[in-house]
Design an enzyme around this catalytic site. Structure first.
Site, short mmCIF file in Angstrom:
data_model
loop_
_atom_site.label_atom_id
_atom_site.label_comp_id
_atom_site.label_asym_id
_atom_site.label_seq_id
_atom_site.Cartn_x
_atom_site.Cartn_y
_atom_site.Cartn_z
N ASP A 1 0.33 -0.74 5.71
CA ASP A 1 0.03 0.38 6.61
C ASP A 1 -1.24 0.05 7.38
O ASP A 1 -2.31 -0.13 6.78
CB ASP A 1 -0.15 1.67 5.78
CG ASP A 1 -0.38 2.92 6.64
OD1 ASP A 1 -0.39 2.80 7.89
OD2 ASP A 1 -0.54 4.00 6.05
N GLY B 1 1.50 10.61 2.08
CA GLY B 1 0.49 11.33 1.31
C GLY B 1 -0.81 11.37 2.07
O GLY B 1 -1.06 10.54 2.95
N SER C 1 -0.25 3.87 -2.58
CA SER C 1 -0.94 3.35 -1.41
C SER C 1 -2.30 2.84 -1.90
O SER C 1 -3.11 3.62 -2.39
CB SER C 1 -1.13 4.48 -0.39
OG SER C 1 -1.92 4.06 0.69
N LYS D 1 2.16 -0.19 -1.49
CA LYS D 1 1.76 -0.25 -0.08
C LYS D 1 0.29 -0.62 -0.07
O LYS D 1 -0.48 -0.09 -0.87
CB LYS D 1 2.00 1.11 0.56
CG LYS D 1 1.12 1.49 1.74
CD LYS D 1 1.63 2.79 2.37
CE LYS D 1 0.51 3.60 3.00
NZ LYS D 1 1.00 4.88 3.56
N ASP E 1 4.08 6.75 11.41
CA ASP E 1 3.40 7.84 10.72
C ASP E 1 2.67 8.67 11.78
O ASP E 1 3.22 9.66 12.31
CB ASP E 1 2.45 7.24 9.66
CG ASP E 1 1.56 8.25 8.96
OD1 ASP E 1 1.61 9.44 9.28
OD2 ASP E 1 0.77 7.84 8.07
N LYS F 1 -3.14 -1.05 2.50
CA LYS F 1 -3.71 -0.78 3.81
C LYS F 1 -4.15 -2.11 4.41
O LYS F 1 -4.72 -2.96 3.70
CB LYS F 1 -4.92 0.14 3.66
CG LYS F 1 -4.56 1.53 3.15
CD LYS F 1 -3.76 2.29 4.21
CE LYS F 1 -3.66 3.76 3.84
NZ LYS F 1 -2.92 4.51 4.88
N LYS G 1 5.15 13.69 6.89
CA LYS G 1 4.04 14.44 6.31
C LYS G 1 4.12 15.82 6.96
O LYS G 1 3.92 15.93 8.18
CB LYS G 1 2.70 13.81 6.68
CG LYS G 1 2.42 12.46 6.03
CD LYS G 1 1.10 11.88 6.53
CE LYS G 1 0.83 10.54 5.88
NZ LYS G 1 -0.31 9.84 6.51
N GLU H 1 3.79 -0.02 8.60
CA GLU H 1 3.60 1.36 9.01
C GLU H 1 2.51 1.44 10.10
O GLU H 1 1.43 0.88 9.94
CB GLU H 1 3.20 2.17 7.77
CG GLU H 1 3.05 3.67 7.99
CD GLU H 1 2.64 4.39 6.70
OE1 GLU H 1 2.71 3.79 5.61
OE2 GLU H 1 2.23 5.56 6.80
O1 OSB Z 1 -1.72 6.70 6.54
O2 OSB Z 1 -0.56 7.26 4.90
C1 OSB Z 1 -1.65 7.24 5.46
C2 OSB Z 1 -4.36 8.62 3.15
C3 OSB Z 1 -5.13 9.32 4.06
C4 OSB Z 1 -4.79 9.31 5.39
C5 OSB Z 1 -3.67 8.59 5.81
C6 OSB Z 1 -2.89 7.91 4.91
C7 OSB Z 1 -3.26 7.89 3.56
C8 OSB Z 1 -2.56 7.13 2.54
C9 OSB Z 1 -2.74 7.59 1.12
O3 OSB Z 1 -1.94 6.13 2.75
C10 OSB Z 1 -1.53 8.21 0.56
C11 OSB Z 1 -1.82 8.91 -0.73
O4 OSB Z 1 -1.90 8.23 -1.75
O5 OSB Z 1 -1.97 10.16 -0.72
MG MG Z 2 0.19 5.96 7.07
#
Ligand code: OSB
Ligand code: MG
Length: 377
Positions: free
Chosen positions: A183, A285, A130, A156, A233, A158, A257, A208
């Site tokens: 995402d 994550g 991510s 992925k 999510d 953001k 999660k 996402e």
């Molecule tokens: O939305 O998946 C998410 C990190 C912090 C809060 C929300 C998210 C995320 C990530 C990072 O996308 C995922 C990772 O590398 O741990």
């Molecule tokens: Mg997410």
């Protein structure tokens, strides 16, 4: 039970549609029983931006309401912990931290890897990354290049309004048909449906959480308008909500999660629900330390985790991690499921100690007054 609030510097800042962080603050739970210790990492943040919970609310709920319901209680199996917390509404991240420590404790008592106790069958899991919002498209391209070279199985990025279509177009232009997804962390409203439909041109694996966590009906509306599969999510706060979201056509994929839905028991139920509905799942994550990361790897060994997760190498996040050796990703973009008892990673106590901002120990005697007042009702 021991609680610690830890602060670990991140190797790089991480930016999402809701903000940028440079340090990871998290609660680590240690649960002791019969001379064995189990660990659980809480995925709450400092701020109530990803979810309503924070480290302070988790600390409050664990010490005041969860500890009295679990300390000194005989549980035949860790699957019985979540139902024992039923009177506490919400606060899934707080519940999960304690419940997951109980699973680790149980697996260590049996001398079995956590994955086996959870019902996992894979020996290796597929890893994706991510990539946060960057200061420029050039920096985004450099990040994508580095992660592809490291072997990750999907990228992925953001997105948020103003950092979406152009970023995706740049990646497709420079890197071709790589497995790619986005995402939004709830940054849009249904009014952006026509704008989000522009992403359909880029053959993304999924988008996402484009809309607010409570917008199940709007996600269903959006899914009828766009071809890109929607993955939820933040919205998936319980197995019940997942059932409703699937029935409504609000998503085609679900991100699991454990912290968001209350731990491993609920994660297994969600995993099985999705398998029965032909909804692929992947493991999300939360920038976990090696302890929480190991937990994610064990759960990802279950069969319906069919897409690469946000479960990547320790060195992307922390240097050093609180475990040694750290979690490593092989050149083929996979991570081996640890084989030792429980989480199967070794925690470096001196690093945990050094990172600790606050510590509390609760024993069953201290927990009893709150527990007995609860029993009166
Ligand atoms: O939305 O998946 C998410 C990190 C912090 C809060 C929300 C998210 C995320 C990530 C990072 O996308 C995922 C990772 O590398 O741990
Ligand atoms: Mg997410």
């Amino acid at each position: 039970m021991e609680l610690r609030l830890l602060k670990l510097p991140l190797v790089h800042f991480f930016e999402t549609s809701f903000g940028r962080i440079s340090d990871k603050h998290f609660i680590l739970i240690r649960a002791d029983g019969d001379g064995v210790a189990g660990f659980g990492e809480c995925v709450a943040d400092q701020d109530p931006y990803y979810s309503a919970e924070t480290n302070e609310t988790a600390w409050h709920i664990i010490t005041g309401f969860i500890a009295p319901r679990v300390l000194g209680v005989d549980f035949a199996h860790p699957r019985d912990v979540f139902p024992a917390l039923d009177a506490i509404r919400g606060h899934n991240m707080a519940k999960a931290a304690v419940e997951m420590a109980a699973w680790d404790l149980f697996a260590r008592q049996r001398g079995e890897p956590l994955a086996r106790v959870l019902g996992g069958t894979r020996e290796r899991i597929a890893s994706g990354v991510s990539i946060g919002i960057q200061d420029s498209l050039g920096e985004l391209a450099a990040n994508v290049e580095r992660e592809l070279a490291a072997g990750y199985r999907r990228i992925k990025i953001k997105i948020k309004p103003g950092w979406d279509v152009d970023a995706v177009a740049m990646i497709r232009d420079r890197f071709g048909s790589i497995p790619l997804m986005v995402d939004a962390n709830a940054a849009y409203t249904i009014d952006a449906a026509d704008h989000l439909a522009k992403l359909d041109a880029f053959d993304l694996m999924m988008i996402e959480q484009p809309l607010d966590e409570d917008d199940i009906a709007d996600h269903a509306r959006l899914q009828r308008r766009i071809a890109t599969p929607i993955c939820l999510d933040e919205s998936i706060k319980s197995v019940r909500i997942a059932e409703e979201a699937i029935a409504a056509g609000a998503c085609q994929i679900i991100n699991i999660k454990p912290g968001r839905i209350g731990g491993f028991r609920e994660s297994i139920r969600l995993h099985d629900l999705c398998a029965a509905n032909r909804i692929p799942v992947w493991h999300g994550g939360m920038l976990e330390s090696g302890i929480g990361r190991a937990a994610n790897i064990h759960l990802s060994a279950l069969a319906n985790f069919r897409l690469p997760g946000d479960v990547a190498a320790s060195k992307r996040y922390f240097n050093p991690d609180v475990i040694d050796p750290p979690i490593e990703v092989a050149a083929d973009g996979t991570i081996g499921v640890p084989l030792g008892p429980g989480l199967g990673v070794s925690i470096v106590e001196s690093r945990v100690e050094q990172a600790t901002l606050r510590r509390a120990v609760i024993d069953r005697v201290q927990a009893r007054p709150v527990g007995s007042s609860v029993a009166i009702f």
